[in-house]
Design a protein around this motif. Structure first.
Motif, PDB file in Angstrom:
ATOM      1  N   CYS A  84     -17.539   5.303   7.929  1.00 41.68           N
ATOM      2  CA  CYS A  84     -17.241   6.269   8.913  1.00 41.68           C
ATOM      3  C   CYS A  84     -16.623   7.586   8.029  1.00 41.68           C
ATOM      4  O   CYS A  84     -15.805   7.321   7.261  1.00 41.68           O
ATOM      5  CB  CYS A  84     -16.704   6.102  10.062  1.00 41.68           C
ATOM      6  N   SER A  85     -16.622   8.644   8.901  1.00 46.17           N
ATOM      7  CA  SER A  85     -15.923   9.885   8.434  1.00 46.17           C
ATOM      8  C   SER A  85     -14.600   9.856   8.884  1.00 46.17           C
ATOM      9  O   SER A  85     -14.264   9.892  10.116  1.00 46.17           O
ATOM     10  CB  SER A  85     -16.642  11.019   8.528  1.00 46.17           C
ATOM     11  N   ILE A  86     -13.421   9.928   8.122  1.00 47.20           N
ATOM     12  CA  ILE A  86     -11.980  10.055   8.544  1.00 47.20           C
ATOM     13  C   ILE A  86     -11.685  11.613   8.409  1.00 47.20           C
ATOM     14  O   ILE A  86     -11.442  12.089   7.350  1.00 47.20           O
ATOM     15  CB  ILE A  86     -11.048   9.283   7.818  1.00 47.20           C
ATOM     16  N   SER A  87     -11.264  12.210   9.628  1.00 47.70           N
ATOM     17  CA  SER A  87     -10.847  13.784   9.575  1.00 47.70           C
ATOM     18  C   SER A  87      -9.422  13.835   9.252  1.00 47.70           C
ATOM     19  O   SER A  87      -9.075  14.553   8.262  1.00 47.70           O
ATOM     20  CB  SER A  87     -11.302  14.233  10.677  1.00 47.70           C
ATOM     21  N   ALA A  88      -8.690  13.053   9.652  1.00 48.43           N
ATOM     22  CA  ALA A  88      -7.231  13.325   9.475  1.00 48.43           C
ATOM     23  C   ALA A  88      -6.633  11.788   9.563  1.00 48.43           C
ATOM     24  O   ALA A  88      -7.206  10.822  10.232  1.00 48.43           O
ATOM     25  CB  ALA A  88      -6.579  14.079  10.312  1.00 48.43           C
ATOM     26  N   PHE A  89      -5.354  11.620   8.891  1.00 48.25           N
ATOM     27  CA  PHE A  89      -4.626  10.530   8.991  1.00 48.25           C
ATOM     28  C   PHE A  89      -3.094  11.103   9.252  1.00 48.25           C
ATOM     29  O   PHE A  89      -2.489  11.863   8.443  1.00 48.25           O
ATOM     30  CB  PHE A  89      -4.720   9.944   7.643  1.00 48.25           C
ATOM     31  N   PHE A  90      -2.469  10.378  10.281  1.00 52.41           N
ATOM     32  CA  PHE A  90      -0.999  10.703  10.539  1.00 52.41           C
ATOM     33  C   PHE A  90      -0.133   9.386  10.403  1.00 52.41           C
ATOM     34  O   PHE A  90      -0.609   8.451  10.856  1.00 52.41           O
ATOM     35  CB  PHE A  90      -0.740  11.061  11.926  1.00 52.41           C
ATOM     36  N   ASP A  91       0.677   9.149   9.407  1.00 52.93           N
ATOM     37  CA  ASP A  91       1.818   8.180   9.692  1.00 52.93           C
ATOM     38  C   ASP A  91       3.041   8.772  10.250  1.00 52.93           C
ATOM     39  O   ASP A  91       3.646   9.474   9.713  1.00 52.93           O
ATOM     40  CB  ASP A  91       1.951   7.777   8.100  1.00 52.93           C
ATOM     41  N   LEU A  92       3.403   8.112  11.179  1.00 53.99           N
ATOM     42  CA  LEU A  92       4.403   8.648  12.538  1.00 53.99           C
ATOM     43  C   LEU A  92       5.446   7.955  12.062  1.00 53.99           C
ATOM     44  O   LEU A  92       5.625   6.804  11.840  1.00 53.99           O
ATOM     45  CB  LEU A  92       4.037   8.339  13.471  1.00 53.99           C
ATOM     46  N   HIS A  93       6.658   8.625  11.732  1.00 51.96           N
ATOM     47  CA  HIS A  93       8.211   8.212  11.316  1.00 51.96           C
ATOM     48  C   HIS A  93       9.175   8.797  12.274  1.00 51.96           C
ATOM     49  O   HIS A  93       9.147   9.831  12.596  1.00 51.96           O
ATOM     50  CB  HIS A  93       8.449   8.598   9.975  1.00 51.96           C
ATOM     51  N   GLY A  94      10.345   8.123  12.534  1.00 50.18           N
ATOM     52  CA  GLY A  94      11.338   8.492  13.001  1.00 50.18           C
ATOM     53  C   GLY A  94      12.371   8.643  12.000  1.00 50.18           C
ATOM     54  O   GLY A  94      12.505   7.942  11.097  1.00 50.18           O
ATOM     55  N   HIS A  95      13.282   9.969  12.305  1.00 53.81           N
ATOM     56  CA  HIS A  95      14.455   9.786  10.942  1.00 53.81           C
ATOM     57  C   HIS A  95      15.835  10.335  11.757  1.00 53.81           C
ATOM     58  O   HIS A  95      15.892  10.703  12.732  1.00 53.81           O
ATOM     59  CB  HIS A  95      13.996  10.707   9.890  1.00 53.81           C
ATOM     60  N   THR A  96      16.738   9.940  10.946  1.00 57.74           N
ATOM     61  CA  THR A  96      18.103  10.317  11.392  1.00 57.74           C
ATOM     62  C   THR A  96      18.754  11.308  10.686  1.00 57.74           C
ATOM     63  O   THR A  96      19.948  11.791  11.178  1.00 57.74           O
ATOM     64  CB  THR A  96      19.025   9.278  11.388  1.00 57.74           C
ATOM     65  N   MET A  97      18.194  11.988   9.556  1.00 59.65           N
ATOM     66  CA  MET A  97      18.989  12.812   8.692  1.00 59.65           C
ATOM     67  C   MET A  97      18.699  14.370   8.837  1.00 59.65           C
ATOM     68  O   MET A  97      19.725  15.065   8.995  1.00 59.65           O
ATOM     69  CB  MET A  97      18.699  12.383   7.304  1.00 59.65           C
ATOM     70  N   LYS A  98      17.545  14.641   9.395  1.00 64.76           N
ATOM     71  CA  LYS A  98      17.335  16.053  10.061  1.00 64.76           C
ATOM     72  C   LYS A  98      17.017  15.892  11.471  1.00 64.76           C
ATOM     73  O   LYS A  98      16.516  15.093  11.938  1.00 64.76           O
ATOM     74  CB  LYS A  98      16.169  16.594   9.007  1.00 64.76           C
ATOM     75  N   THR A  99      16.866  17.028  11.802  1.00 64.90           N
ATOM     76  CA  THR A  99      16.617  17.404  13.299  1.00 64.90           C
ATOM     77  C   THR A  99      15.305  18.145  13.337  1.00 64.90           C
ATOM     78  O   THR A  99      14.582  18.554  12.411  1.00 64.90           O
ATOM     79  CB  THR A  99      17.725  18.325  14.007  1.00 64.90           C
ATOM     80  N   GLY A 100      14.730  17.836  14.407  1.00 66.60           N
ATOM     81  CA  GLY A 100      13.118  18.318  14.797  1.00 66.60           C
ATOM     82  C   GLY A 100      12.184  17.485  14.019  1.00 66.60           C
ATOM     83  O   GLY A 100      12.254  16.272  13.776  1.00 66.60           O
ATOM     84  N   ALA A 101      10.894  17.964  14.090  1.00 68.07           N
ATOM     85  CA  ALA A 101       9.768  17.368  13.531  1.00 68.07           C
ATOM     86  C   ALA A 101       9.102  18.245  12.533  1.00 68.07           C
ATOM     87  O   ALA A 101       9.197  19.451  12.581  1.00 68.07           O
ATOM     88  CB  ALA A 101       8.765  17.156  14.716  1.00 68.07           C
ATOM     89  N   PHE A 102       8.421  17.594  11.643  1.00 64.21           N
ATOM     90  CA  PHE A 102       7.918  17.970  10.190  1.00 64.21           C
ATOM     91  C   PHE A 102       7.083  17.332   9.702  1.00 64.21           C
ATOM     92  O   PHE A 102       6.915  16.367   9.963  1.00 64.21           O
ATOM     93  CB  PHE A 102       9.025  18.725   9.428  1.00 64.21           C
ATOM     94  N   PHE A 103       6.222  17.982   8.697  1.00 62.22           N
ATOM     95  CA  PHE A 103       5.360  16.983   7.955  1.00 62.22           C
ATOM     96  C   PHE A 103       5.449  16.992   6.709  1.00 62.22           C
ATOM     97  O   PHE A 103       6.262  17.996   5.988  1.00 62.22           O
ATOM     98  CB  PHE A 103       3.926  17.946   8.166  1.00 62.22           C
ATOM     99  N   TYR A 104       5.154  16.054   6.049  1.00 60.66           N
ATOM    100  CA  TYR A 104       5.009  15.791   4.563  1.00 60.66           C
ATOM    101  C   TYR A 104       3.455  15.767   4.334  1.00 60.66           C
ATOM    102  O   TYR A 104       2.714  14.843   4.837  1.00 60.66           O
ATOM    103  CB  TYR A 104       5.649  14.604   4.145  1.00 60.66           C
ATOM    104  N   GLY A 105       2.897  16.482   3.227  1.00 63.83           N
ATOM    105  CA  GLY A 105       1.436  16.468   2.805  1.00 63.83           C
ATOM    106  C   GLY A 105       1.511  15.987   1.536  1.00 63.83           C
ATOM    107  O   GLY A 105       2.332  15.337   0.936  1.00 63.83           O
ATOM    108  N   CYS A 106       0.259  16.147   0.932  1.00 58.72           N
ATOM    109  CA  CYS A 106      -0.251  15.432  -0.291  1.00 58.72           C
ATOM    110  C   CYS A 106      -0.409  16.431  -1.208  1.00 58.72           C
ATOM    111  O   CYS A 106      -1.195  16.079  -2.440  1.00 58.72           O
ATOM    112  CB  CYS A 106      -1.320  14.571  -0.071  1.00 58.72           C
ATOM    113  N   GLY A 107      -0.402  17.747  -1.229  1.00 63.89           N
ATOM    114  CA  GLY A 107      -0.671  18.489  -2.363  1.00 63.89           C
ATOM    115  C   GLY A 107      -0.465  19.849  -2.196  1.00 63.89           C
ATOM    116  O   GLY A 107      -0.745  20.930  -1.471  1.00 63.89           O
ATOM    117  N   ALA A 108       0.839  20.415  -3.030  1.00 64.62           N
ATOM    118  CA  ALA A 108       1.156  21.752  -2.952  1.00 64.62           C
ATOM    119  C   ALA A 108       0.104  22.910  -3.342  1.00 64.62           C
ATOM    120  O   ALA A 108       0.076  24.012  -3.224  1.00 64.62           O
ATOM    121  CB  ALA A 108       2.609  21.949  -3.696  1.00 64.62           C
TER     122      ALA A 108
END
Length: 133
Positions: free
Chosen positions: A7-31
């Motif tokens: 099947c075709s996978i359009s998007a993948f999200f690995d969800l994490h919680g963190h304690t060092m920074k506030t808010g929510a943000f993304f890490y991607g795979c290619g600048a």
């Protein structure tokens, strides 16, 4: 690989919680691929709790074993991200020293998830239209 072969996978999200920074943000795979920033940018427009400015798209060799990297490299899913969300909350606006921390409760975290879901719908339409050109 087996799943992406069937099947075709359009998007993948690995969800994490963190304690060092506030808010929510993304890490991607290619600048080098500007389209990596599109979905996080759309999501950040839907909620002040999602920070596009704190999102990162550079991909160091040390990150090759992360879930987003494996899916990106082996399943050819270009929209592959780790989404980090604080256990504490968000400081709004951009100057954290001026305002107290806004605590994330369950409703607020669900709202972040809804914003990401809506962003994925918009991203899918934009991506589909771009491929048609």
């Amino acid at each position: 690989k087996k799943l992406s072969a069937h099947c075709s996978i359009s998007a993948f999200f690995d969800l994490h919680g963190h304690t060092m920074k506030t808010g929510a943000f993304f890490y991607g795979c290619g600048a080098s691929n500007i389209s990596q920033a599109l979905l996080p940018r759309i999501a950040s427009l839907g909620s002040r709790d999602i920070s596009f400015m704190n999102s990162r798209f550079k991909f160091a060799k040390a990150h090759n074993k992360t879930a987003r990297a494996v899916v990106y490299n082996h399943c050819n899913v270009s929209a592959s991200y780790t989404v980090e969300c604080s256990f504490f909350g968000q400081q709004i606006p951009d100057n954290p020293s001026d305002l107290p921390l806004h605590i994330f409760n369950a409703f607020r975290v669900e709202t972040i998830g809804c914003c990401i879901g809506r962003a994925l719908c918009v991203y899918g339409r934009v991506d589909h239209q771009a491929r048609a050109i």
